[in-house]
Design an enzyme around this catalytic site. Structure first.
Site, PDB file in Angstrom:
ATOM      1  N   GLN A   7      -4.256 -17.680   0.999  1.00  0.00           N
ATOM      2  CA  GLN A   7      -4.708 -17.266  -0.333  1.00  0.00           C
ATOM      3  C   GLN A   7      -5.275 -15.847  -0.277  1.00  0.00           C
ATOM      4  O   GLN A   7      -5.833 -15.426   0.729  1.00  0.00           O
ATOM      5  CB  GLN A   7      -5.738 -18.235  -0.889  1.00  0.00           C
ATOM      6  N   VAL A  25       7.392  -9.174  -0.951  1.00  0.00           N
ATOM      7  CA  VAL A  25       7.833 -10.277  -1.798  1.00  0.00           C
ATOM      8  C   VAL A  25       8.414  -9.792  -3.130  1.00  0.00           C
ATOM      9  O   VAL A  25       9.456 -10.289  -3.568  1.00  0.00           O
ATOM     10  CB  VAL A  25       6.695 -11.319  -1.967  1.00  0.00           C
ATOM     11  N   TYR A  29      -1.548  -4.120  12.490  1.00  0.00           N
ATOM     12  CA  TYR A  29      -1.873  -3.519  11.190  1.00  0.00           C
ATOM     13  C   TYR A  29      -3.333  -3.822  10.829  1.00  0.00           C
ATOM     14  O   TYR A  29      -4.115  -2.913  10.555  1.00  0.00           O
ATOM     15  CB  TYR A  29      -0.922  -4.103  10.148  1.00  0.00           C
TER      16      TYR A  29
HETATM   17  P1  NAD Z   1       4.881   3.045   2.507  1.00  0.00           P
HETATM   18  O1  NAD Z   1       5.437   2.506   3.773  1.00  0.00           O
HETATM   19  O2  NAD Z   1       5.792   3.205   1.344  1.00  0.00           O
HETATM   20  O3  NAD Z   1       4.176   4.453   2.758  1.00  0.00           O
HETATM   21  C1  NAD Z   1       3.608   4.833   3.976  1.00  0.00           C
HETATM   22  C2  NAD Z   1       3.977   6.284   4.227  1.00  0.00           C
HETATM   23  O4  NAD Z   1       3.367   6.710   5.460  1.00  0.00           O
HETATM   24  C3  NAD Z   1       5.486   6.488   4.390  1.00  0.00           C
HETATM   25  O5  NAD Z   1       5.913   7.596   3.639  1.00  0.00           O
HETATM   26  C4  NAD Z   1       5.664   6.723   5.896  1.00  0.00           C
HETATM   27  O6  NAD Z   1       6.814   7.473   6.190  1.00  0.00           O
HETATM   28  C5  NAD Z   1       4.364   7.414   6.230  1.00  0.00           C
HETATM   29  N1  NAD Z   1       3.977   7.293   7.642  1.00  0.00           N
HETATM   30  C6  NAD Z   1       3.984   6.181   8.414  1.00  0.00           C
HETATM   31  N2  NAD Z   1       3.533   6.479   9.640  1.00  0.00           N
HETATM   32  C7  NAD Z   1       3.232   7.818   9.638  1.00  0.00           C
HETATM   33  C8  NAD Z   1       2.740   8.715  10.612  1.00  0.00           C
HETATM   34  N3  NAD Z   1       2.447   8.295  11.870  1.00  0.00           N
HETATM   35  N4  NAD Z   1       2.549  10.015  10.262  1.00  0.00           N
HETATM   36  C9  NAD Z   1       2.861  10.442   9.008  1.00  0.00           C
HETATM   37  N5  NAD Z   1       3.338   9.645   8.050  1.00  0.00           N
HETATM   38  C10 NAD Z   1       3.519   8.330   8.364  1.00  0.00           C
HETATM   39  O7  NAD Z   1       3.635   2.119   2.128  1.00  0.00           O
HETATM   40  P2  NAD Z   1       2.715   2.111   0.826  1.00  0.00           P
HETATM   41  O8  NAD Z   1       2.869   0.802   0.194  1.00  0.00           O
HETATM   42  O9  NAD Z   1       2.909   3.347   0.053  1.00  0.00           O
HETATM   43  O10 NAD Z   1       1.264   2.147   1.508  1.00  0.00           O
HETATM   44  C11 NAD Z   1       0.489   3.339   1.565  1.00  0.00           C
HETATM   45  C12 NAD Z   1      -0.857   3.015   2.192  1.00  0.00           C
HETATM   46  O11 NAD Z   1      -1.535   2.033   1.401  1.00  0.00           O
HETATM   47  C13 NAD Z   1      -0.757   2.459   3.603  1.00  0.00           C
HETATM   48  O12 NAD Z   1      -1.782   2.999   4.384  1.00  0.00           O
HETATM   49  C14 NAD Z   1      -0.971   0.973   3.408  1.00  0.00           C
HETATM   50  O13 NAD Z   1      -1.538   0.385   4.543  1.00  0.00           O
HETATM   51  C15 NAD Z   1      -1.910   0.943   2.214  1.00  0.00           C
HETATM   52  N6  NAD Z   1      -1.802  -0.332   1.478  1.00  0.00           N
HETATM   53  C16 NAD Z   1      -0.716  -0.579   0.664  1.00  0.00           C
HETATM   54  C17 NAD Z   1      -0.627  -1.794  -0.007  1.00  0.00           C
HETATM   55  C18 NAD Z   1       0.519  -2.123  -0.931  1.00  0.00           C
HETATM   56  O14 NAD Z   1       0.535  -3.218  -1.498  1.00  0.00           O
HETATM   57  N7  NAD Z   1       1.459  -1.228  -1.158  1.00  0.00           N
HETATM   58  C19 NAD Z   1      -1.631  -2.763   0.175  1.00  0.00           C
HETATM   59  C20 NAD Z   1      -2.682  -2.482   1.037  1.00  0.00           C
HETATM   60  C21 NAD Z   1      -2.775  -1.254   1.666  1.00  0.00           C
HETATM   61  N1  UDP Z   2       7.278 -13.907   0.921  1.00  0.00           N
HETATM   62  C1  UDP Z   2       8.257 -14.819   0.567  1.00  0.00           C
HETATM   63  N2  UDP Z   2       9.563 -14.421   0.565  1.00  0.00           N
HETATM   64  C2  UDP Z   2       9.933 -13.147   0.873  1.00  0.00           C
HETATM   65  C3  UDP Z   2       8.939 -12.211   1.227  1.00  0.00           C
HETATM   66  C4  UDP Z   2       7.611 -12.627   1.251  1.00  0.00           C
HETATM   67  O1  UDP Z   2       7.970 -15.990   0.262  1.00  0.00           O
HETATM   68  O2  UDP Z   2      11.149 -12.876   0.836  1.00  0.00           O
HETATM   69  C5  UDP Z   2       5.860 -14.331   0.931  1.00  0.00           C
HETATM   70  C6  UDP Z   2       5.111 -14.010   2.212  1.00  0.00           C
HETATM   71  O3  UDP Z   2       5.280 -15.054   3.149  1.00  0.00           O
HETATM   72  C7  UDP Z   2       3.687 -13.904   1.708  1.00  0.00           C
HETATM   73  C8  UDP Z   2       3.831 -13.353   0.294  1.00  0.00           C
HETATM   74  O4  UDP Z   2       5.186 -13.595  -0.070  1.00  0.00           O
HETATM   75  O5  UDP Z   2       3.093 -15.179   1.633  1.00  0.00           O
HETATM   76  C9  UDP Z   2       3.541 -11.871   0.191  1.00  0.00           C
HETATM   77  O6  UDP Z   2       4.281 -11.212   1.180  1.00  0.00           O
HETATM   78  P1  UDP Z   2       4.306  -9.617   1.347  1.00  0.00           P
HETATM   79  O7  UDP Z   2       5.039  -9.325   2.606  1.00  0.00           O
HETATM   80  O8  UDP Z   2       4.792  -9.010   0.108  1.00  0.00           O
HETATM   81  O9  UDP Z   2       2.766  -9.215   1.461  1.00  0.00           O
HETATM   82  P2  UDP Z   2       1.510  -9.743   2.344  1.00  0.00           P
HETATM   83  O10 UDP Z   2       1.855 -10.984   3.090  1.00  0.00           O
HETATM   84  O11 UDP Z   2       1.235  -8.599   3.273  1.00  0.00           O
HETATM   85  O12 UDP Z   2       0.456  -9.967   1.342  1.00  0.00           O
END
Ligand code: NAD
Ligand code: UDP
Length: 329
Positions: free
Chosen positions: A279, A190, A148
């Protein structure tokens, strides 16, 4: 103010963030084309728009080229939660890298402005805190999160090379942990995990000792940031951090969710996953100055809305199960 109606493509539009972006852009009067392979997204998330002539949904994998005519592209396709992106890590890297190449190619041909949903994972296990955009990160190339993290880093590289080489209009947002209604209830993140566990009265799974920090942004705030970034003048490319700079430990989050749900759940300690960052907190000075943007929704309000959503989801699925049992009897 009159809005100029645009044709806007959202990849990953049926996912958590993508579906909220569909809502927002349709509401603003635009035509939206949602492209998704439904790996983690769902038609339920976009059901409200399926009969709207402003909206079209197309099942398509962004690893393959796409030919459509659009004015703007938001490239969000990519699974975002660790359990989903680690399920098929090769496909995750392909989605980020080939997806970026295909969408940038489309932007080049159509002269569309293109937005990339990048991530705070670019910073890896950060040695600078809070994270500023000029920090280059501390990322493992070989660990379980690398598919990722490195996929997203390569996508940023491609965006900036297309910008320099082909003068594409690019907008790169580095998104920090975001939560809200339509998160997948089983995606292991989380906020969704803790809420579902608290609502079911199950143990709250705290990874490690819970002292790792995160900063949680409510989805509506984030989407406002996306739209503002897309609307900036061409010279603004990002990367720009978008997130809520209120940092807390994961243990504090667990306590808060138990409080808000009035749950009797107890904490159960589980091993910390490999490469889990210690962090994480955005410095959003650039977003404040460039976009006039900062999050508005306080954590308690955002969590309450998310808890209500999961509560409804659970009652609907209990009703469905009860109906099935009745029909089978
Ligand atoms: P999500 O998993 O809910 O949405 C991702 C979407 O992309 C899904 O609908 C999935 O079916 C689609 N998808 C996956 N692979 C695909 C492919 N090969 N072709 C077409 N569609 C595909 O995740 P989200 O939380 O909505 O995240 C959306 C974007 O934001 C992602 O790129 C993610 O990396 C980025 N992002 C999200 C967060 C967050 O906290 N939610 C944080 C950082 C970055
Ligand atoms: N985490 C946790 N319990 C859970 C799921 C996640 O303690 O059931 C912790 C995880 O180890 C991380 C933080 O929560 O430190 C955020 O996790 P998440 O997967 O939501 O996002 P990311 O690690 O990608 O920021």
């Amino acid at each position: 103010m009159d809005i100029v109606k645009k044709r806007i493509l959202i990849t990953g539009g049926a996912g958590f963030l993508g579906s909220h972006l569909c809502d927002r852009l349709i509401n603003d009067g635009h035509d939206v084309l949602c492209v998704d392979n439904y790996f983690t997204g769902s038609k339920d998330n976009i059901a409200a728009h399926l009969s709207n002539p402003q909206f079209e949904a197309l099942r398509h994998d962004v690893c393959f080229p796409l030919s459509v005519e659009v004015d703007e592209i938001y490239n969000l396709a990519c699974p975002a939660s660790p359990i989903h992106y680690q399920f098929d890590p090769v496909q995750t890297t392909k989605t980020s890298v080939l997806g970026a190449i295909n969408m940038l190619g489309l932007a080049k041909r159509t002269q569309a402005k293109i937005f990339q949903a990048s991530t705070s994972e670019i910073y890896g296990e950060p040695l600078v805190h809070p994270q500023t955009e000029d920090y280059r990160g501390n990322v493992s190339t070989i660990g379980p999160r690398a598919c990722y993290d490195e996929g997203k880093r390569c996508a940023e590289t491609l965006f900036f090379d297309y910008h320099r080489q082909h003068e594409l209009k690019i907008k790169v947002a580095r998104i920090f942990n975001t939560y809200g209604p339509r998160m997948h209830p089983n995606d292991g993140r989380v906020v969704s995990n803790f809420i579902m566990q608290a609502l079911k009265g199950e143990a709250i799974t705290l990874f490690g000792d819970g002292s790792q920090t995160r900063a949680f942004c409510y989805v509506d705030d984030l989407i406002e940031g996306f739209v503002r970034l897309m609307a900036t003048e061409d010279a603004i490319t990002g990367p720009i951090n978008l997130g809520n700079p209120v940092e807390m430990t994961v243990a504090e989050l667990a306590e808060k969710i138990v409080d808000l749900t009035g749950s009797s759940s107890k904490i159960a300690y589980r091993p910390l996953p490999v490469d889990d960052p210690t962090q994480r907190c955005p410095d959003i000075t650039v977003a404040r100055e460039t976009l006039g943007w900062e999050p508005k929704v306080p954590l308690t309000l955002g969590l309450q809305r998310t808890i209500d959503y999961f509560d409804r989801l659970m009652s609907e699925s209990e009703d469905r199960d009860a109906t099935i049992v009745r029909l089978q009897a």
